[in-house]
Each structure stands twice: as C-alpha cells, then as structure tokens.
Design a protein around this motif. Sequence first.
Motif, PDB file in Angstrom:
ATOM      1  N   SER A 113      17.409   0.695   8.630  1.00 24.51           N
ATOM      2  CA  SER A 113      18.244  -0.402   9.100  1.00 24.51           C
ATOM      3  C   SER A 113      18.969  -0.959   7.883  1.00 24.51           C
ATOM      4  O   SER A 113      18.840  -0.424   6.788  1.00 24.51           O
ATOM      5  CB  SER A 113      17.371  -1.475   9.763  1.00 24.51           C
ATOM      6  N   THR A 114      19.706  -2.024   8.051  1.00 25.15           N
ATOM      7  CA  THR A 114      20.369  -2.646   6.913  1.00 25.15           C
ATOM      8  C   THR A 114      19.824  -4.059   6.763  1.00 25.15           C
ATOM      9  O   THR A 114      20.090  -4.890   7.614  1.00 25.15           O
ATOM     10  CB  THR A 114      21.898  -2.696   7.131  1.00 25.15           C
ATOM     11  N   PRO A 115      19.021  -4.331   5.741  1.00 26.67           N
ATOM     12  CA  PRO A 115      18.526  -3.382   4.733  1.00 26.67           C
ATOM     13  C   PRO A 115      17.380  -2.541   5.298  1.00 26.67           C
ATOM     14  O   PRO A 115      16.801  -2.873   6.329  1.00 26.67           O
ATOM     15  CB  PRO A 115      18.033  -4.289   3.608  1.00 26.67           C
ATOM     16  N   ALA A 116      17.055  -1.482   4.587  1.00 28.61           N
ATOM     17  CA  ALA A 116      15.961  -0.601   4.977  1.00 28.61           C
ATOM     18  C   ALA A 116      14.632  -1.365   4.942  1.00 28.61           C
ATOM     19  O   ALA A 116      14.448  -2.277   4.126  1.00 28.61           O
ATOM     20  CB  ALA A 116      15.896   0.605   4.045  1.00 28.61           C
ATOM     21  N   ILE A 117      13.727  -0.993   5.832  1.00 29.63           N
ATOM     22  CA  ILE A 117      12.425  -1.648   5.926  1.00 29.63           C
ATOM     23  C   ILE A 117      11.332  -0.610   5.676  1.00 29.63           C
ATOM     24  O   ILE A 117      11.117   0.276   6.501  1.00 29.63           O
ATOM     25  CB  ILE A 117      12.226  -2.298   7.311  1.00 29.63           C
ATOM     26  N   PRO A 118      10.627  -0.699   4.523  1.00 30.86           N
ATOM     27  CA  PRO A 118       9.504   0.204   4.282  1.00 30.86           C
ATOM     28  C   PRO A 118       8.387  -0.058   5.297  1.00 30.86           C
ATOM     29  O   PRO A 118       8.141  -1.207   5.690  1.00 30.86           O
ATOM     30  CB  PRO A 118       9.047  -0.153   2.872  1.00 30.86           C
ATOM     31  N   LEU A 119       7.723   0.994   5.715  1.00 31.52           N
ATOM     32  CA  LEU A 119       6.683   0.907   6.730  1.00 31.52           C
ATOM     33  C   LEU A 119       5.469   1.698   6.258  1.00 31.52           C
ATOM     34  O   LEU A 119       5.615   2.785   5.684  1.00 31.52           O
ATOM     35  CB  LEU A 119       7.212   1.514   8.036  1.00 31.52           C
ATOM     36  N   MET A 120       4.275   1.143   6.478  1.00 33.36           N
ATOM     37  CA  MET A 120       3.049   1.881   6.186  1.00 33.36           C
ATOM     38  C   MET A 120       2.122   1.750   7.388  1.00 33.36           C
ATOM     39  O   MET A 120       1.916   0.649   7.908  1.00 33.36           O
ATOM     40  CB  MET A 120       2.345   1.366   4.934  1.00 33.36           C
ATOM     41  N   ILE A 121       1.586   2.879   7.806  1.00 31.58           N
ATOM     42  CA  ILE A 121       0.674   2.933   8.943  1.00 31.58           C
ATOM     43  C   ILE A 121      -0.668   3.440   8.429  1.00 31.58           C
ATOM     44  O   ILE A 121      -0.735   4.504   7.809  1.00 31.58           O
ATOM     45  CB  ILE A 121       1.225   3.883  10.023  1.00 31.58           C
ATOM     46  N   VAL A 122      -1.725   2.668   8.683  1.00 32.85           N
ATOM     47  CA  VAL A 122      -3.068   3.061   8.244  1.00 32.85           C
ATOM     48  C   VAL A 122      -3.948   3.178   9.483  1.00 32.85           C
ATOM     49  O   VAL A 122      -4.315   2.170  10.095  1.00 32.85           O
ATOM     50  CB  VAL A 122      -3.676   2.060   7.239  1.00 32.85           C
ATOM     51  N   ARG A 123      -4.240   4.424   9.851  1.00 37.90           N
ATOM     52  CA  ARG A 123      -5.084   4.687  11.012  1.00 37.90           C
ATOM     53  C   ARG A 123      -6.516   4.261  10.716  1.00 37.90           C
ATOM     54  O   ARG A 123      -6.992   4.369   9.597  1.00 37.90           O
ATOM     55  CB  ARG A 123      -5.053   6.173  11.360  1.00 37.90           C
ATOM     56  N   LYS A 124      -7.172   3.773  11.741  1.00 40.45           N
ATOM     57  CA  LYS A 124      -8.582   3.370  11.666  1.00 40.45           C
ATOM     58  C   LYS A 124      -8.814   2.335  10.567  1.00 40.45           C
ATOM     59  O   LYS A 124      -9.856   2.330   9.917  1.00 40.45           O
ATOM     60  CB  LYS A 124      -9.482   4.589  11.479  1.00 40.45           C
ATOM     61  N   ALA A 125      -7.853   1.446  10.375  1.00 36.11           N
ATOM     62  CA  ALA A 125      -8.002   0.385   9.374  1.00 36.11           C
ATOM     63  C   ALA A 125      -9.106  -0.582   9.777  1.00 36.11           C
ATOM     64  O   ALA A 125      -9.755  -1.184   8.919  1.00 36.11           O
ATOM     65  CB  ALA A 125      -6.678  -0.366   9.206  1.00 36.11           C
ATOM     66  N   ALA A 126      -9.316  -0.726  11.079  1.00 37.05           N
ATOM     67  CA  ALA A 126     -10.362  -1.602  11.599  1.00 37.05           C
ATOM     68  C   ALA A 126     -10.946  -0.951  12.854  1.00 37.05           C
ATOM     69  O   ALA A 126     -10.555  -1.274  13.974  1.00 37.05           O
ATOM     70  CB  ALA A 126      -9.796  -2.983  11.909  1.00 37.05           C
ATOM     71  N   GLY A 127     -11.805   0.017  12.652  1.00 36.30           N
ATOM     72  CA  GLY A 127     -12.378   0.744  13.789  1.00 36.30           C
ATOM     73  C   GLY A 127     -11.304   1.544  14.499  1.00 36.30           C
ATOM     74  O   GLY A 127     -10.653   2.387  13.899  1.00 36.30           O
ATOM     75  N   LYS A 128     -11.083   1.255  15.782  1.00 38.55           N
ATOM     76  CA  LYS A 128     -10.085   1.966  16.574  1.00 38.55           C
ATOM     77  C   LYS A 128      -8.688   1.358  16.419  1.00 38.55           C
ATOM     78  O   LYS A 128      -7.757   1.755  17.104  1.00 38.55           O
ATOM     79  CB  LYS A 128     -10.480   1.955  18.049  1.00 38.55           C
ATOM     80  N   TRP A 129      -8.550   0.407  15.534  1.00 40.89           N
ATOM     81  CA  TRP A 129      -7.284  -0.307  15.355  1.00 40.89           C
ATOM     82  C   TRP A 129      -6.540   0.203  14.130  1.00 40.89           C
ATOM     83  O   TRP A 129      -7.119   0.410  13.070  1.00 40.89           O
ATOM     84  CB  TRP A 129      -7.538  -1.809  15.251  1.00 40.89           C
ATOM     85  N   THR A 130      -5.233   0.368  14.290  1.00 42.48           N
ATOM     86  CA  THR A 130      -4.346   0.860  13.242  1.00 42.48           C
ATOM     87  C   THR A 130      -3.528  -0.303  12.688  1.00 42.48           C
ATOM     88  O   THR A 130      -2.994  -1.109  13.446  1.00 42.48           O
ATOM     89  CB  THR A 130      -3.405   1.938  13.811  1.00 42.48           C
ATOM     90  N   SER A 131      -3.415  -0.372  11.377  1.00 41.98           N
ATOM     91  CA  SER A 131      -2.579  -1.367  10.714  1.00 41.98           C
ATOM     92  C   SER A 131      -1.152  -0.834  10.622  1.00 41.98           C
ATOM     93  O   SER A 131      -0.942   0.308  10.213  1.00 41.98           O
ATOM     94  CB  SER A 131      -3.108  -1.639   9.302  1.00 41.98           C
ATOM     95  N   ILE A 132      -0.199  -1.670  11.003  1.00 41.63           N
ATOM     96  CA  ILE A 132       1.214  -1.346  10.852  1.00 41.63           C
ATOM     97  C   ILE A 132       1.815  -2.438   9.968  1.00 41.63           C
ATOM     98  O   ILE A 132       1.821  -3.609  10.340  1.00 41.63           O
ATOM     99  CB  ILE A 132       1.960  -1.270  12.206  1.00 41.63           C
ATOM    100  N   TRP A 133       2.286  -2.043   8.789  1.00 41.39           N
ATOM    101  CA  TRP A 133       2.766  -2.998   7.791  1.00 41.39           C
ATOM    102  C   TRP A 133       4.245  -2.754   7.531  1.00 41.39           C
ATOM    103  O   TRP A 133       4.641  -1.685   7.069  1.00 41.39           O
ATOM    104  CB  TRP A 133       1.961  -2.845   6.508  1.00 41.39           C
ATOM    105  N   PHE A 134       5.045  -3.750   7.876  1.00 40.29           N
ATOM    106  CA  PHE A 134       6.473  -3.746   7.583  1.00 40.29           C
ATOM    107  C   PHE A 134       6.622  -4.479   6.246  1.00 40.29           C
ATOM    108  O   PHE A 134       6.515  -5.703   6.190  1.00 40.29           O
ATOM    109  CB  PHE A 134       7.256  -4.479   8.682  1.00 40.29           C
ATOM    110  N   ASP A 135       6.848  -3.746   5.174  1.00 39.71           N
ATOM    111  CA  ASP A 135       6.838  -4.303   3.822  1.00 39.71           C
ATOM    112  C   ASP A 135       8.209  -4.868   3.448  1.00 39.71           C
ATOM    113  O   ASP A 135       8.876  -4.382   2.535  1.00 39.71           O
ATOM    114  CB  ASP A 135       6.409  -3.231   2.819  1.00 39.71           C
ATOM    115  N   SER A 136       8.605  -5.918   4.174  1.00 39.44           N
ATOM    116  CA  SER A 136       9.912  -6.525   3.941  1.00 39.44           C
ATOM    117  C   SER A 136       9.968  -7.899   4.598  1.00 39.44           C
ATOM    118  O   SER A 136       9.364  -8.115   5.655  1.00 39.44           O
ATOM    119  CB  SER A 136      11.010  -5.639   4.541  1.00 39.44           C
ATOM    120  N   ALA A 137      10.707  -8.791   3.979  1.00 40.15           N
ATOM    121  CA  ALA A 137      10.995 -10.093   4.595  1.00 40.15           C
ATOM    122  C   ALA A 137      12.226  -9.994   5.487  1.00 40.15           C
ATOM    123  O   ALA A 137      12.609 -10.960   6.137  1.00 40.15           O
ATOM    124  CB  ALA A 137      11.209 -11.150   3.516  1.00 40.15           C
ATOM    125  N   GLU A 138      12.831  -8.821   5.534  1.00 47.58           N
ATOM    126  CA  GLU A 138      14.085  -8.619   6.274  1.00 47.58           C
ATOM    127  C   GLU A 138      13.871  -8.002   7.653  1.00 47.58           C
ATOM    128  O   GLU A 138      14.747  -7.309   8.161  1.00 47.58           O
ATOM    129  CB  GLU A 138      15.029  -7.737   5.448  1.00 47.58           C
TER     130      GLU A 138
END
Length: 125
Positions: free
Chosen positions: A45-70
């Motif tokens: 997008s404009t600006p680009a949004i870095p993304l990190m996905i961590v499977r099983k971060a909390a048991g059956k739950w996956t963390s989705i982290w949008f590393d941007s204030a934009e």
Amino acid sequence: MRQPDIEIYLREDHVKDLLAWIPEALGPLVLEEAKGNTRQGVIQSTPAIPLMIVRKAAGKWTSIWFDSAETPWASDTECAHAVHTALGHEVRCSIGSWDESEGVIDPDRWLKVNADGESEFVWAL
C-alpha cells in the motif's frame, strides 16, 4: 492516540481467510516463505506496511503484527473490530497500547471481539 504498530490474534484455522481479505482491504500482499512458525511479508500500500505472522504464538492462536503506524486503524481494538466484521471470526488483542514508562501492566488482560461484541478477559498464556 495512534499506536505505533498493530497486533491481533486469530485462531490458526482462520488465518487463510485473513490472508485472502488483506489484499481486498489494504492492497497486494507479498509473503516470504515461512521460517519455522514465522512468515514475514509486506502489504504493498502507500506507504508499504510490513507484516509478520507467527503461528501458534499462543496455543492455537496466531499473532498478526502490522509493523507500521500507517495502517487504517489507530489501535489494535479498531483492527480487531474490522477483521471480525470482515471475517466473522473471533479476534483477540491487548487491552491497549503500552509504553515502558507506564510501569508494569497485567499481561493476562486481553480484549476479544466476537459475535457477542467486545469484552475483556483473562488470557493466561
């Protein structure tokens, strides 16, 4: 106040739905190959949004982290509501933003957004 990044949690079996929704909602998504339980990418997008996905971060739950204030959302809670509205699945996030200067917080206090609305709960990870 806008958070510097956004992090939500989604059950592992619903991540595929999220990955299909992101390009529709935010822009093209380019993901790298997974390294263990972690997969990084960028939303073009404009600006680009870095993304990190961590499977099983909390048991059956996956963390989705949008590393941007934009992102389109000012807070984790706004993002959780948007994702729940789009996908219909429960989304979890922290109660609010935290800064080291605020001292110790209760790490077990979380917010969940689901068909019953928004509620606080204790998530003993």
